[in-house]
Design a protein around this motif. Structure first.
Motif, mmCIF file in Angstrom:
data_model
loop_
_atom_site.group_PDB
_atom_site.id
_atom_site.type_symbol
_atom_site.label_atom_id
_atom_site.label_comp_id
_atom_site.label_asym_id
_atom_site.label_seq_id
_atom_site.Cartn_x
_atom_site.Cartn_y
_atom_site.Cartn_z
ATOM 1 N N ARG A 139 50.641 49.341 31.309
ATOM 2 C CA ARG A 139 51.636 50.175 30.914
ATOM 3 C C ARG A 139 52.010 50.436 32.126
ATOM 4 O O ARG A 139 53.380 50.755 32.384
ATOM 5 N N GLN A 140 51.684 50.643 33.414
ATOM 6 C CA GLN A 140 52.399 51.011 34.545
ATOM 7 C C GLN A 140 52.710 49.763 35.437
ATOM 8 O O GLN A 140 53.487 50.020 36.371
ATOM 9 N N GLY A 141 52.647 48.753 34.851
ATOM 10 C CA GLY A 141 52.934 47.477 35.398
ATOM 11 C C GLY A 141 52.341 47.227 36.994
ATOM 12 O O GLY A 141 52.868 46.624 37.906
ATOM 13 N N ASN A 142 50.795 47.772 37.021
ATOM 14 C CA ASN A 142 50.430 47.511 38.337
ATOM 15 C C ASN A 142 49.689 46.420 38.340
ATOM 16 O O ASN A 142 48.538 46.218 38.432
ATOM 17 N N PHE A 143 50.336 45.146 38.552
ATOM 18 C CA PHE A 143 49.876 43.790 38.498
ATOM 19 C C PHE A 143 49.354 43.589 39.693
ATOM 20 O O PHE A 143 48.391 42.724 39.879
ATOM 21 N N ARG A 144 49.731 44.465 40.746
ATOM 22 C CA ARG A 144 48.612 43.989 41.978
ATOM 23 C C ARG A 144 47.333 44.328 41.941
ATOM 24 O O ARG A 144 46.393 43.522 41.958
ATOM 25 N N LEU A 145 47.111 45.600 41.230
ATOM 26 C CA LEU A 145 45.546 45.800 41.297
ATOM 27 C C LEU A 145 44.681 45.031 40.336
ATOM 28 O O LEU A 145 43.808 44.724 40.485
ATOM 29 N N LEU A 146 45.621 44.577 39.177
ATOM 30 C CA LEU A 146 44.995 43.431 38.111
ATOM 31 C C LEU A 146 44.698 42.259 38.820
ATOM 32 O O LEU A 146 43.736 41.654 38.452
ATOM 33 N N ALA A 147 45.669 41.932 39.611
ATOM 34 C CA ALA A 147 45.449 40.496 40.229
ATOM 35 C C ALA A 147 44.076 40.788 41.175
ATOM 36 O O ALA A 147 43.131 39.713 41.097
ATOM 37 N N ILE A 148 44.168 41.685 41.951
ATOM 38 C CA ILE A 148 42.984 42.166 42.920
ATOM 39 C C ILE A 148 41.706 42.046 42.160
ATOM 40 O O ILE A 148 40.627 41.538 42.401
ATOM 41 N N ARG A 149 41.540 42.848 41.070
ATOM 42 C CA ARG A 149 40.387 42.965 40.378
ATOM 43 C C ARG A 149 40.103 41.690 39.713
ATOM 44 O O ARG A 149 38.776 41.426 39.672
ATOM 45 N N SER A 150 40.885 40.859 39.165
ATOM 46 C CA SER A 150 40.641 39.442 38.620
ATOM 47 C C SER A 150 39.898 38.532 39.977
ATOM 48 O O SER A 150 39.006 37.976 39.612
ATOM 49 N N ILE A 151 40.587 38.874 41.107
ATOM 50 C CA ILE A 151 39.980 37.736 42.050
ATOM 51 C C ILE A 151 38.735 38.274 42.522
ATOM 52 O O ILE A 151 37.766 37.300 42.703
ATOM 53 N N CYS A 152 38.535 39.568 42.689
ATOM 54 C CA CYS A 152 37.248 40.085 43.028
ATOM 55 C C CYS A 152 36.102 39.703 41.949
ATOM 56 O O CYS A 152 34.917 39.490 42.335
ATOM 57 N N SER A 153 36.437 40.195 40.699
ATOM 58 C CA SER A 153 35.340 39.988 39.516
ATOM 59 C C SER A 153 35.076 38.691 39.450
ATOM 60 O O SER A 153 33.981 38.207 39.288
ATOM 61 N N VAL A 154 36.208 37.709 39.348
ATOM 62 C CA VAL A 154 35.645 36.265 39.216
ATOM 63 C C VAL A 154 34.837 35.702 40.342
ATOM 64 O O VAL A 154 33.953 34.973 40.000
ATOM 65 N N CYS A 155 35.154 35.940 41.729
ATOM 66 C CA CYS A 155 34.536 35.495 42.900
ATOM 67 C C CYS A 155 32.977 36.081 42.807
ATOM 68 O O CYS A 155 32.161 35.220 42.909
ATOM 69 N N ALA A 156 32.885 37.309 42.227
ATOM 70 C CA ALA A 156 31.476 37.858 42.206
ATOM 71 C C ALA A 156 30.972 37.280 41.137
ATOM 72 O O ALA A 156 29.521 37.005 41.320
ATOM 73 N N GLY A 157 31.324 37.227 40.013
ATOM 74 C CA GLY A 157 30.627 36.639 38.972
ATOM 75 C C GLY A 157 30.108 35.188 39.272
ATOM 76 O O GLY A 157 29.088 34.543 39.027
ATOM 77 N N GLY A 158 30.833 34.089 39.871
ATOM 78 C CA GLY A 158 30.671 33.045 40.413
ATOM 79 C C GLY A 158 29.444 32.980 41.462
ATOM 80 O O GLY A 158 28.937 32.029 41.169
#
Length: 468
Positions: free
Chosen positions: A134-153
């Motif tokens: 809703r806030q358009g905070n795509f930067r945080l969403l992208a950082i979150r995806s990168i960190c979570s995917v790498c940690a899971g991998g």
């Protein structure tokens, strides 16, 4: 304008993290795990995705699109999503003995129990995701995806090395969800902390839109995942693992290219909806662009399917190669159908979308059930390819009538991609006759590049001749 450009870059980075990084990790894990182990996760993942896409998203999207953005509304959304996820996770855990007995696979039990916890994580984080979106905070969403995917991998690779088998894949999903939740919590802790806030009034106020979103999502889920569900029920975990690999490879192009063009097409169709001639030209251009970008990926992947599967994923995945051709046809049909769906929604013709989608699904299921008797998992892929093509044809006929688009115009729109596909595949097929066998990474890249060059040159020539 620069602000939106920056958000677009971060949005694409988010998409890249979820597709490219996940694919690399998947390819590495595929060398160490068997199709049966991946199939166990795929069966459990079907249930998790059902909850996420048809229920949690249906509850969140009305809040994301609504005018009210108060903390109380997001508190209510957090409470609702958490409560629903806990109930459904418990239902999945309690039904696991029945599912184990149905599939006759005892090792499915811990996978189902572990993945039920993933449902809870999705419920806990959904309100945070809605708030960030809703806030358009795509930067945080992208950082979150990168960190979570790498940690899971990283966790999955470590556990595979320790011999955890399919549970390494479950640990990957759990780690990804936990890291994503923690990042969202930390990022928003100072400005919003979720509280329990149940409201029957808000449920009644949003019930209608939730129902509409949920119904549409359910139909999309059935079309996108019905084939995998059918494979799992009829043929078991091993065949599901093979099928899931082919879908994982081919869906990446569909999600990255198709989704990107889909967002653009909606904007263009809305802008041109009052000018029939401009709308007709815009649709033809978007259809041509969709095919021009997707067709080479799918045709070259199909032509090189067997050596590519063996080289990239390992010998144990060779039986999945015959699936690539049928699933490529299915994804191309889905992409063209989705483009027509976007035009329908943008021009007030949305009533035909669920009708055509339901007919497409029923036809795919009928053909798949008939063909599976003779061709097994390949028959199911072929059945859904037939259904996808039928849905695409029905949608294109409806679009042609709406836009008064001539048959000649439609043929000229799809001709460059069609000619390019034939010549690109022909060149790839000729290479072994010239003494070049695809047996390693270098020859695979060379053959793929040669096919893409042949495709690009031939489509450029055809487009030049057509535009004269």
């Amino acid at each position: 304008m620069s602000n939106w450009k920056g958000k677009s870059v971060w949005s694409m980075a988010d998409n890249f993290a979820q597709q490219a990084l996940s694919f690399v990790i998947f390819a590495i894990l595929a060398h160490w795990l068997t199709p049966h182990e991946f199939g166990l996760l795929a069966i459990a993942h079907l249930m998790v995705q059902f909850v996420r896409l048809t229920l949690l998203d249906a509850m969140a999207m009305p809040v994301v699109r609504g005018l009210d953005s108060s903390d109380m509304l997001f508190d209510w959304l957090f409470t609702l999503c958490t409560a629903v996820s806990l109930v459904l996770a418990a239902a999945m855990a309690l039904s696991s003995p029945l599912l184990v007995r149905f599939f006759g696979t005892p090792e499915l039990m811990p996978v189902l129990l572990g993945m039920s916890l993933v449902i809870v994580l999705y419920g806990l984080v959904r309100a945070h995701e809605a708030r960030l979106l809703r806030q358009g905070n795509f930067r945080l969403l992208a950082i979150r995806s990168i960190c979570s995917v790498c940690a899971g991998g990283a966790v999955a690779l470590f556990m595979v090395y320790r011999g955890a088998g399919a549970m390494a894949l479950v640990a990957q999903q759990l780690t990804t969800g936990i890291v994503a939740l923690l990042i969202a919590l930390v990022a928003e802790w100072r400005i919003w902390r979720p509280r329990w806030a149940w409201s029957n009034t808000l449920i009644r106020a949003h019930a209608s839109e939730m129902g509409s979103v949920g119904t549409s999502a359910l139909l999309n889920y059935a079309n996108n995942s019905g084939d995998t569900a059918l494979v799992s029920v009829l043929l078991g975990p091993y065949a599901t693992g093979l099928y899931n690999l082919a879908k994982r490879v081919l869906s990446a192009a569909y999600l990255v290219i198709g989704a990107s063009l889909g967002r653009v097409s909606v904007t263009l169709f809305v802008q041109q909806q009052t000018d029939p001639a401009a709308l007709r030209r815009t649709y033809a251009r978007m259809l041509a662009m969709t095919l021009l970008l997707l067709v080479p990926v799918y045709t070259i992947a199909t032509a090189l399917a067997e050596p590519m599967v063996v080289i990239v994923f390992g010998e144990q995945w060779r039986p999945s190669a015959p699936l690539f051709g049928w699933l490529s046809v299915a994804y191309l049909g889905q992409a063209a159908f989705a483009l027509g769906q976007n035009l329908s929604f943008a021009t007030g013709q949305s009533a035909r979308v669920p009708k055509l989608a339901l007919k497409q699904l029923l036809m795919a299921m009928v053909f798949a059930l008939v063909l599976v008797r003779w061709n097994g998992v390949t028959g199911i892929a072929a059945g859904f390819a037939v259904g996808s093509v039928a849905g695409m044809v029905a949608m294109q006929l409806a679009i042609r009538r709406q836009l008064d688009m001539s048959l000649r115009s439609f043929v000229l729109t799809v001709l460059p991609a069609g000619v390019g596909a034939v010549l690109g595949v022909a060149l790839v097929r000729i290479l072994p006759l010239a003494g070049m066998q695809v047996t390693g990474w270098f020859s695979l890249v060379f053959a793929g590049t040669a096919g893409l060059l042949a495709y690009g040159v031939s489509t450029a020539l055809v487009r030049l001749l057509v535009n004269r």
